[in-house]
Design a protein around this motif. Structure first.
Motif, PDB file in Angstrom:
ATOM      1  N   MET A   5       0.800  -1.311  -0.080  1.00 17.76           N
ATOM      2  CA  MET A   5      -0.038  -0.065  -0.092  1.00 17.76           C
ATOM      3  C   MET A   5       1.097   1.370  -0.026  1.00 17.76           C
ATOM      4  O   MET A   5       2.003   1.198   0.907  1.00 17.76           O
ATOM      5  CB  MET A   5      -0.893   0.023   1.338  1.00 17.76           C
ATOM      6  CG  MET A   5      -1.786   1.182   1.244  1.00 17.76           C
ATOM      7  SD  MET A   5      -2.946   1.057   2.556  1.00 17.76           S
ATOM      8  CE  MET A   5      -2.421   1.867   3.880  1.00 17.76           C
ATOM      9  N   LEU A   6       0.490   1.983  -0.641  1.00 23.25           N
ATOM     10  CA  LEU A   6       1.353   3.435  -0.864  1.00 23.25           C
ATOM     11  C   LEU A   6       0.904   4.477   0.526  1.00 23.25           C
ATOM     12  O   LEU A   6      -0.291   4.658   0.847  1.00 23.25           O
ATOM     13  CB  LEU A   6       0.865   4.339  -2.163  1.00 23.25           C
ATOM     14  CG  LEU A   6       1.017   3.557  -3.552  1.00 23.25           C
ATOM     15  CD1 LEU A   6       0.626   4.424  -4.712  1.00 23.25           C
ATOM     16  CD2 LEU A   6       2.706   3.393  -3.662  1.00 23.25           C
ATOM     17  N   VAL A   7       2.064   5.057   0.841  1.00 24.52           N
ATOM     18  CA  VAL A   7       1.877   5.767   1.807  1.00 24.52           C
ATOM     19  C   VAL A   7       2.434   6.966   1.836  1.00 24.52           C
ATOM     20  O   VAL A   7       3.666   6.963   1.243  1.00 24.52           O
ATOM     21  CB  VAL A   7       2.523   5.004   3.151  1.00 24.52           C
ATOM     22  CG1 VAL A   7       2.302   6.059   4.500  1.00 24.52           C
ATOM     23  CG2 VAL A   7       1.637   3.721   3.597  1.00 24.52           C
ATOM     24  N   ASP A   8       2.205   8.286   2.098  1.00 24.80           N
ATOM     25  CA  ASP A   8       2.646   9.446   2.004  1.00 24.80           C
ATOM     26  C   ASP A   8       3.799   9.576   2.931  1.00 24.80           C
ATOM     27  O   ASP A   8       3.541   9.435   4.196  1.00 24.80           O
ATOM     28  CB  ASP A   8       1.489  10.610   2.288  1.00 24.80           C
ATOM     29  CG  ASP A   8       2.222  12.182   1.964  1.00 24.80           C
ATOM     30  OD1 ASP A   8       3.662  11.987   1.342  1.00 24.80           O
ATOM     31  OD2 ASP A   8       1.491  12.968   2.081  1.00 24.80           O
ATOM     32  N   LYS A   9       4.963   9.824   2.887  1.00 26.12           N
ATOM     33  CA  LYS A   9       6.022  10.036   3.791  1.00 26.12           C
ATOM     34  C   LYS A   9       5.782  10.968   4.774  1.00 26.12           C
ATOM     35  O   LYS A   9       6.346  11.033   5.756  1.00 26.12           O
ATOM     36  CB  LYS A   9       7.322   9.831   2.803  1.00 26.12           C
ATOM     37  CG  LYS A   9       7.668   8.644   2.099  1.00 26.12           C
ATOM     38  CD  LYS A   9       8.993   9.025   1.550  1.00 26.12           C
ATOM     39  CE  LYS A   9       9.290   7.801   0.358  1.00 26.12           C
ATOM     40  NZ  LYS A   9      10.451   8.033  -0.401  1.00 26.12           N
ATOM     41  N   SER A  10       5.305  12.230   4.150  1.00 26.14           N
ATOM     42  CA  SER A  10       5.398  13.299   5.390  1.00 26.14           C
ATOM     43  C   SER A  10       4.117  13.024   6.420  1.00 26.14           C
ATOM     44  O   SER A  10       4.353  13.621   7.455  1.00 26.14           O
ATOM     45  CB  SER A  10       4.980  14.628   4.684  1.00 26.14           C
ATOM     46  OG  SER A  10       3.726  14.610   3.866  1.00 26.14           O
ATOM     47  N   THR A  11       2.972  12.571   6.013  1.00 26.36           N
ATOM     48  CA  THR A  11       2.013  12.139   7.085  1.00 26.36           C
ATOM     49  C   THR A  11       1.665  10.898   7.526  1.00 26.36           C
ATOM     50  O   THR A  11       1.086  10.717   8.509  1.00 26.36           O
ATOM     51  CB  THR A  11       0.684  12.753   6.314  1.00 26.36           C
ATOM     52  OG1 THR A  11       0.259  12.031   5.220  1.00 26.36           O
ATOM     53  CG2 THR A  11       0.732  14.015   5.949  1.00 26.36           C
ATOM     54  N   GLY A  12       2.241   9.954   6.680  1.00 26.73           N
ATOM     55  CA  GLY A  12       2.105   8.482   7.127  1.00 26.73           C
ATOM     56  C   GLY A  12       0.912   7.988   6.754  1.00 26.73           C
ATOM     57  O   GLY A  12       0.320   6.882   7.011  1.00 26.73           O
ATOM     58  N   LYS A  13      -0.106   8.707   5.893  1.00 31.01           N
ATOM     59  CA  LYS A  13      -1.349   8.486   5.735  1.00 31.01           C
ATOM     60  C   LYS A  13      -1.214   7.985   4.071  1.00 31.01           C
ATOM     61  O   LYS A  13      -0.524   8.264   3.215  1.00 31.01           O
ATOM     62  CB  LYS A  13      -2.444   9.225   5.899  1.00 31.01           C
ATOM     63  CG  LYS A  13      -2.615   9.869   7.229  1.00 31.01           C
ATOM     64  CD  LYS A  13      -3.547  10.851   7.203  1.00 31.01           C
ATOM     65  CE  LYS A  13      -3.817  11.484   8.878  1.00 31.01           C
ATOM     66  NZ  LYS A  13      -4.759  12.429   8.997  1.00 31.01           N
TER      67      LYS A  13
ATOM     68  N   PRO B 173      -2.468   8.009   0.160  1.00 37.30           N
ATOM     69  CA  PRO B 173      -2.817   9.205  -0.510  1.00 37.30           C
ATOM     70  C   PRO B 173      -4.393   9.260  -1.006  1.00 37.30           C
ATOM     71  O   PRO B 173      -4.918   8.219  -0.763  1.00 37.30           O
ATOM     72  CB  PRO B 173      -2.205   8.912  -1.875  1.00 37.30           C
ATOM     73  CG  PRO B 173      -1.910   7.686  -2.014  1.00 37.30           C
ATOM     74  CD  PRO B 173      -1.718   7.232  -0.577  1.00 37.30           C
ATOM     75  N   PHE B 174      -4.770  10.536  -1.197  1.00 37.52           N
ATOM     76  CA  PHE B 174      -6.231  10.943  -1.439  1.00 37.52           C
ATOM     77  C   PHE B 174      -6.566   9.877  -2.618  1.00 37.52           C
ATOM     78  O   PHE B 174      -5.867  10.360  -3.942  1.00 37.52           O
ATOM     79  CB  PHE B 174      -6.672  12.241  -1.474  1.00 37.52           C
ATOM     80  CG  PHE B 174      -8.188  12.501  -1.725  1.00 37.52           C
ATOM     81  CD1 PHE B 174      -9.186  12.128  -1.018  1.00 37.52           C
ATOM     82  CD2 PHE B 174      -8.364  12.976  -3.057  1.00 37.52           C
ATOM     83  CE1 PHE B 174     -10.340  12.486  -1.376  1.00 37.52           C
ATOM     84  CE2 PHE B 174      -9.523  13.103  -3.524  1.00 37.52           C
ATOM     85  CZ  PHE B 174     -10.625  12.937  -2.754  1.00 37.52           C
ATOM     86  N   ARG B 175      -7.433   9.137  -2.779  1.00 42.35           N
ATOM     87  CA  ARG B 175      -8.163   8.506  -3.824  1.00 42.35           C
ATOM     88  C   ARG B 175      -9.543   8.841  -4.186  1.00 42.35           C
ATOM     89  O   ARG B 175     -10.345   8.286  -3.316  1.00 42.35           O
ATOM     90  CB  ARG B 175      -7.866   7.046  -4.081  1.00 42.35           C
ATOM     91  CG  ARG B 175      -6.358   6.762  -3.895  1.00 42.35           C
ATOM     92  CD  ARG B 175      -6.001   5.704  -4.542  1.00 42.35           C
ATOM     93  NE  ARG B 175      -4.538   5.082  -4.407  1.00 42.35           N
ATOM     94  CZ  ARG B 175      -3.797   5.305  -5.420  1.00 42.35           C
ATOM     95  NH1 ARG B 175      -4.035   5.800  -6.470  1.00 42.35           N
ATOM     96  NH2 ARG B 175      -2.524   5.125  -4.993  1.00 42.35           N
ATOM     97  N   PRO B 176      -9.990   9.819  -5.033  1.00 41.20           N
ATOM     98  CA  PRO B 176     -11.421   9.902  -5.302  1.00 41.20           C
ATOM     99  C   PRO B 176     -12.196   8.728  -5.468  1.00 41.20           C
ATOM    100  O   PRO B 176     -11.785   7.959  -6.314  1.00 41.20           O
ATOM    101  CB  PRO B 176     -11.375  11.163  -5.978  1.00 41.20           C
ATOM    102  CG  PRO B 176     -10.102  11.130  -6.769  1.00 41.20           C
ATOM    103  CD  PRO B 176      -9.247  10.577  -6.016  1.00 41.20           C
ATOM    104  N   GLY B 177     -13.467   8.661  -5.260  1.00 38.70           N
ATOM    105  CA  GLY B 177     -14.277   7.345  -5.626  1.00 38.70           C
ATOM    106  C   GLY B 177     -14.964   7.602  -6.805  1.00 38.70           C
ATOM    107  O   GLY B 177     -14.818   8.890  -7.438  1.00 38.70           O
ATOM    108  N   GLU B 178     -15.792   6.585  -6.993  1.00 39.47           N
ATOM    109  CA  GLU B 178     -16.625   6.758  -8.321  1.00 39.47           C
ATOM    110  C   GLU B 178     -17.548   7.998  -8.324  1.00 39.47           C
ATOM    111  O   GLU B 178     -17.811   8.638  -9.320  1.00 39.47           O
ATOM    112  CB  GLU B 178     -17.331   5.411  -8.599  1.00 39.47           C
ATOM    113  CG  GLU B 178     -18.192   5.328  -9.657  1.00 39.47           C
ATOM    114  CD  GLU B 178     -18.590   4.105  -9.947  1.00 39.47           C
ATOM    115  OE1 GLU B 178     -19.297   3.712 -10.827  1.00 39.47           O
ATOM    116  OE2 GLU B 178     -18.202   3.094  -9.095  1.00 39.47           O
TER     117      GLU B 178
END
Length: 58
Positions: free
Chosen positions: A1-9, A11-16
């Motif tokens: 799973m991809l994780v943002d290095k600065s926040t540890g969360k 990334p935002f992925r908009p839904g359908e």
């Protein structure tokens, strides 16, 4: 799973649903531009007929 290095969360992925809202907003914007162009042409023809006294046909 991809994780943002600065926040540890992840990334935002908009839904359908976000995609459909974007498409609807884009369609409304394009329709508004088309209506504006048509109205602008009508006003321009009206101004020319007032200025020169000649009625242009489409």
């Amino acid at each position: 799973m991809l994780v943002d290095k600065s926040t540890g969360k992840p990334p935002f992925r908009p839904g359908e649903t976000t995609f459909y809202i974007f498409l609807i907003a884009l369609a409304i914007f394009i329709f508004g531009v088309q209506v504006g162009i048509k109205h602008g042409r009508a006003l321009e023809l009206e101004d020319l007929s007032i200025k020169y006294g000649y009625n242009f046909t489409d």
